[in-house]
Design an enzyme around this catalytic site. Structure first.
Site, short mmCIF file in Angstrom:
data_model
loop_
_atom_site.label_atom_id
_atom_site.label_comp_id
_atom_site.label_asym_id
_atom_site.label_seq_id
_atom_site.Cartn_x
_atom_site.Cartn_y
_atom_site.Cartn_z
N GLY A 392 16.72 -74.07 -111.57
CA GLY A 392 17.95 -74.81 -111.78
C GLY A 392 19.20 -73.95 -111.75
CB SER A 393 22.55 -74.79 -113.12
OG SER A 393 22.51 -76.11 -112.62
CB VAL A 394 19.78 -69.90 -114.58
CG1 VAL A 394 19.72 -70.51 -115.96
CG2 VAL A 394 18.49 -70.12 -113.82
#
Length: 716
Positions: A392-394
């Site tokens: 995801g967004s990491v």
């Protein structure tokens, strides 16, 4: 008269011929005896006195394993052991007699005794009855070479009945269990008769020692067992060693035998114990057994005493590891108790020094339910490097830096965050909320998907307009992004000094829309260890450090007071410097700081009050459950992978971390952030305690030195 005279002269001639022949025979015999005694006498004498020298390696204690602060993590526990060494030429009957004598002195477990063992024992102890199991016609076939001895032996075994075996008493089974161990060893190699799982009592050890003269081949000795001081903590990463019954792994048999190992030696089977086997095993003691041609032992000579295995010092802080594992366990159980968290069964956190690559903790826990319905939390530290997930967004920090380095965007680029609509699709591509016109730092702070979509579209030469197509996105654009990600350690092996690390999985489809998913961490998979290497690269200003689990190799200390002799110290290793400019990295660092320290940041609720001023990035990835609960062929269940990466302090990072909670379908996915905050709290609290202890120790030392100096002055 003439006839008589002729007869007298003829007899002595024959007699002389006989004497001459006898003389020749005696001369030949004397010559042969002289040849044997004088010329070849020494050779024959050497053959009569010929002996055989067989050198046997005796095991020594394995090296210890310490944590970074010299706390013992893996130690050796001395245990009593009773062994048997089978000499060449020893018969079955002789070993049976020794087993009978030994059975009177010790208790031996009979669980390992098989039916085949019992049949062999019955034949050995009932030879006449065993002969009757063979018919006369079968003996004739043996003479005619239609059957072999082995064939007859198998016929005898097959004809032994349960009634025959019932004749073997429990006491005899104990004898059989002992003999079974004796037969399992190799000639002149000590074989454990009782040790390891069967404790040799002090009484047994003493009484066997007293009767060794009546037990040829039997000895009492010390056996070293591995003691994992912290029990299951980090156990999967520490690995384990084989038992004496297992001995050398079959797949590595030739490798170890070529290095003077014995077949029943205990060796590292997995991870640290296996990776550093050559270091931990030490130099084995060498004992030379001198035997005659019949295999009888004449004398034993110690060739070398051997040396205990060298010690390893890990980079792990076991106090922090213990605390973090407790945090992870508590959070996992608490989240499981909440409604809607049925799929969540594991969690991971890795903490690393971003300046050196030293792993401070590597914690993983797995929630299981045993056959009795009882919940068990198992160690799964290895999952940090052997399992991978969409994160995801990491990864958005890497996406921004790829856009900056490629020229797709610049530090002042503004994109409008609102839902995107493409031709041929009904579903819009959007962020978790519309954010309006935003720059890089706000895009990171509030985790904008749209900003990342437009960044990779620009990298592919596209500019967004409603109902456009993404036909301009080609497979090479996927590879360009993956090349950038690999600079941070995403999608490639980190290089950690442990075996079986996985690199993750790369999607093989190149549908244009999937590039947008790749840019927000929802296509390729990465490991938690890759995540901590990635965030460390951002934290330290652009250097990808090799993760290290071993800090030093040193000689075993003679006593606790001695200063250890360090043989090798592992230095920090820079794998690569990312191609992005320092000013670009600082822009992303500021965005990460705002995530945790600025109101509105996705991590502010959990980290905003932290006194150590962290920076970080949250992530949630739409994923599909593929864990142990999913049956083969069953439809994939949509779920969420929740993640958080960070470091602290933001302006002088000394610790970086990555938290991964796969299949976290709980409401709000708070576990990843909560674990991250509590782990950082634990790190800085332990650091504070260590500094206070160090100051107290220094003050005490200074006081002792001052007292000693005053006493010396008074004496003068």
């Amino acid at each position: 008269m003439k006839k008589k005279r002729k007869k007298k002269t003829h007899v002595p001639l024959r007699l002389n011929l006989v004497f001459f022949i006898v003389f020749i025979l005696f001369s030949t015999l004397i010559l042969r005896l002289g040849l044997v005694q004088i010329v070849y006498g020494e050779n024959y004498q050497r053959q009569v006195a010929e002996t055989e020298n067989v050198t046997v390696n005796a095991p020594v204690p394995r090296g210890k394993i310490y944590d970074r602060y010299n706390r013992v993590v893996v130690d050796n526990t001395p245990l009593n052991a009773i062994t048997y060494t089978r000499f060449q030429g020893t018969t079955q009957e002789e070993r049976l007699e020794v087993a009978r004598q030994l059975a009177k002195l010790i208790d031996k477990d009979t669980e390992k005794v098989t039916e085949r063992d019992m049949k062999d024992y019955w034949m050995l102890t009932h030879p006449e009855e065993a002969k009757k199991k063979i018919r006369k016609d079968e003996l004739e076939k043996l003479k005619n070479e239609e059957l072999t001895d082995k064939d007859l032996y198998n016929l005898q075994l097959n004809r032994i009945t349960e009634g025959d075996l019932s004749e073997i008493s429990e006491a005899e089974k104990e004898v059989l269990a002992i003999k079974r161990e004796m037969d399992g060893g190799y000639a002149l190699t000590p074989q454990n008769i009782k040790s390891e799982n069967e404790i040799v009592t002090a009484k047994e050890y003493a009484i066997v020692s007293e009767n060794l003269k009546d037990l040829p081949g039997v000895d009492t000795t010390t056996y070293w067992d591995r003691n994992y001081v912290y029990e299951d903590t980090l156990k999967s990463m520490l690995g384990n060693i084989s038992s004496s019954n297992e001995g050398l792994p079959r797949e590595q048999l030739d490798y170890f035998l070529a290095r003077d190992y014995s077949r029943n030696d205990r060796v590292g089977k997995s991870y640290i114990e296996a990776q550093y086997e050559d270091i931990l095993s030490g130099e084995k003691a060498k004992v030379k057994n001198v035997t005659d041609k019949s295999g009888n032992l004449l004398e034993t000579e110690v060739v070398s005493e051997g040396q205990q295995g060298r010690d390893l010092v890990l980079t792990i802080d076991m106090a922090l590891q213990t605390e973090v594992e407790k945090i992870l366990t508590d959070e996992l159980l608490a989240t499981k108790r909440k409604a809607g968290s049925a799929l969540l069964d594991r969690g991971f956190i890795v903490m690393m020094d971003p300046r050196t690559g030293e792993i401070l903790t590597m914690a993983g826990k797995q929630y299981t339910v045993n056959d009795e319905g009882k919940v068990e939390i198992k160690d799964f530290a290895l999952g940090n490097m052997t399992t991978s997930y969409t994160m995801g967004s990491v990864v958005k920090g890497a996406t921004i830096l790829a856009g900056l380095d490629s020229g797709a965007i610049n530090t002042g680029t503004i994109f409008h965050d609102s839902p995107l609509k493409f031709a041929g699709t009904l579903k819009e591509k959007k962020s978790w909320k519309p954010m309006g016109s935003i720059g890089i730092q706000t895009a990171l702070k509030q985790s904008s998907n749209v900003y990342m979509f437009k960044t990779v579209m620009s990298l592919a030469g596209l500019q967004y307009y409603r109902n456009m197509t993404l036909g301009g996105i080609q497979p090479e654009h996927f590879e360009t992004m993956r090349s950038y990600y690999s600079q941070f350690g995403l999608g490639v092996k980190t290089g950690i000094d442990l075996p079986n690390e996985m690199a993750g999985f790369k999607g093989t489809e190149y549908t244009p829309g999937l590039l947008l998913d790749l840019s927000i961490g929802q296509y390729d998979t990465y490991t938690p260890l890759q995540l901590v290497q990635y965030v460390s690269t951002i934290a330290n200003g652009g250097y990808r450090m090799k993760p290290q689990i071993v800090k030093e190799i040193r000689d075993p200390a003679v006593s606790e007071e001695d200063e250890p002799n360090v043989l090798y110290s592992f230095e920090p290793t820079i794998l690569n410097r990312i191609t992005m400019k320092d000013e670009y990295i600082k822009v992303v660092q500021e965005g990460f700081r705002q995530v945790t320290q600025s109101p509105g940041g996705t991590g502010y609720f959990y980290f905003g009050s932290a006194p150590y001023k962290p920076a970080g990035k949250s992530g949630t990835a739409e994923a599909f459950y593929d864990g142990p609960k999913r049956k083969k062929g069953e439809k994939l269940i949509p779920t969420i992978n929740a993640t958080f990466v960070g470091y602290a302090p933001y302006d002088n990072p000394e610790v970086a971390f990555a938290v991964v909670t796969p299949w976290d379908d709980s409401d709000g996915h708070p576990m990843s952030k909560s674990v991250g905050r509590k782990a950082l709290d634990a790190y800085f609290e332990l650091k504070k305690q260590e500094m206070a202890q160090e100051q107290a120790d220094n003050e005490e030392n200074n006081h002792d030195e001052e007292t000693q100096s005053n006493e010396e002055n008074e004496n003068q």
